[in-house]
Scaffold this active site. Structure first.
Site: not given
Ligand SMILES: Cc1cc2nc3c(=O)[nH]c(=O)nc-3n(C[C@H](O)[C@H](O)[C@H](O)COP(=O)(O)OP(=O)(O)OC[C@H]3O[C@@H](n4cnc5c(N)ncnc54)[C@H](O)[C@@H]3O)c2cc1C
Length: 279
Positions: A157, A204, A274
């Site tokens: 992660r 998480s 996380e």
């Molecule tokens: C119901 C649910 C289930 C989930 N299950 C999992 C799971 O099984 N495994 C897991 O790993 N995660 C899980 N997650 C967490 C989440 O979905 C992941 O961490 C996902 O990768 C976040 O993506 P996002 O686009 O929503 O990121 P955001 O929340 O919008 O951003 C997260 C971080 O990434 C950075 N970021 C985003 N895009 C870029 C980019 N293009 N360049 C640089 N930085 C960037 C942002 O600045 C921020 O710091 C879950 C979340 C939910 C709500």
């Protein structure tokens, strides 16, 4: 690019908490990024906000969204280039349509490809970097570069992309043949059964410490179900915080602190967050 000022961010966090932002900018092509960043003092890249808790006070920053960068380009022999703004679910769909295999275990993660690459997201023993050959980033000097996976520090992660404040523009994936449709169904059913998907949440809250499960530590500390204001440790998934619709930013922050304290007292283990918090 589209620029919005004093823009409310609540809908851009899956926790459905968020105040007004100084600016929200939607990029339409990657060439806009270097020029834009040269002018900005502070910015935050927002994907689907499924891992990000936003303050509900004024957010004195510029949010940049890459959601319009969402193309998939076929490079042949199981290789594809995927832009960072694409919903990960659409990549799974593409894998199904093109009989590609490798990331089925991640089905149901609601983030963007950029969000997953940023933190090397994963599930059920698989991580997104398992199928990545290289990533295209904008580096600290505002140069667009392609970095092979071997030259990147990647951990559980965690990637050095975060430390270096790089922006992910796209990732180059390599898949095998033979999409595992049944596995995707199985994983999605598991998620529906074990995760409080009907309520705002950020997945998480804490990472699993080496050799432990955060969820188990939370149960053992008696913190499952703990509620502060409108924020609660979910009864369905002990490591998820849910918002009953009235939670404030402070409710979530206080709940995180209290759970950390309870787990530390019970097990001696310091839980590491996380989710990402933007104050
Ligand atoms: C119901 C649910 C289930 C989930 N299950 C999992 C799971 O099984 N495994 C897991 O790993 N995660 C899980 N997650 C967490 C989440 O979905 C992941 O961490 C996902 O990768 C976040 O993506 P996002 O686009 O929503 O990121 P955001 O929340 O919008 O951003 C997260 C971080 O990434 C950075 N970021 C985003 N895009 C870029 C980019 N293009 N360049 C640089 N930085 C960037 C942002 O600045 C921020 O710091 C879950 C979340 C939910 C709500």
């Amino acid at each position: 690019m589209r620029i919005l000022e004093n823009y409310n961010m609540k809908k851009h966090s899956n926790m459905k908490i968020g105040g007004d932002a100084r600016k929200f900018i939607e990029i339409e092509n990657k060439e806009e990024l270097p020029e834009l960043l040269k002018e900005l003092k502070s910015y935050f890249i927002i994907g689907n906000g499924t891992n990000t808790l936003l303050n509900d006070k004024y957010l004195d920053t510029t949010f940049i969204s890459l959601k319009k960068l969402n193309k998939i380009t076929d490079k042949g022999e199981g290789r594809i280039n995927v832009e960072a703004g694409l919903d990960f679910g659409k990549l799974i769909k593409y894998m199904g349509e093109n009989n590609l295999s490798g990331l089925e275990e991640l089905a149901g993660i609601p983030g963007t490809v950029g969000g997953l690459v940023f933190m090397n997201g994963g599930a059920y023993g698989k991580e997104i970097f398992d199928c990545i050959e290289s990533v295209e980033i904008l580096d600290e000097e505002k140069n667009i570069k392609v970095i092979p996976k071997e030259n990147l520090k990647i951990d559980y992660r965690k990637t050095e992309i975060k430390e270096n404040h790089w922006i992910i523009i796209s990732a180059n994936f390599k898949f095998e043949n033979g999409y595992k449709k049944d596995l995707v169904k199985e994983i999605q059913t598991k998620r529906e059964n074990n995760q409080p998907l009907e309520m705002p949440n950020l997945g998480s809250t804490f990472k699993n410490p080496k050799g432990y499960f955060a969820a188990r530590l939370i149960i053992e500390a008696g913190a499952q179900g703990l509620k502060i204001g409108g924020a609660q440790m979910s009864m369905k998934h002990p490591n998820f915080i849910v918002n009953d619709g009235t939670a404030t930013f402070d409710d979530v922050i206080n709940l995180i602190a209290e759970v950390k304290k309870m787990v530390k007292e019970k097990s001696g283990i310091e839980l590491e967050r996380e989710i990402i918090i933007l104050r």
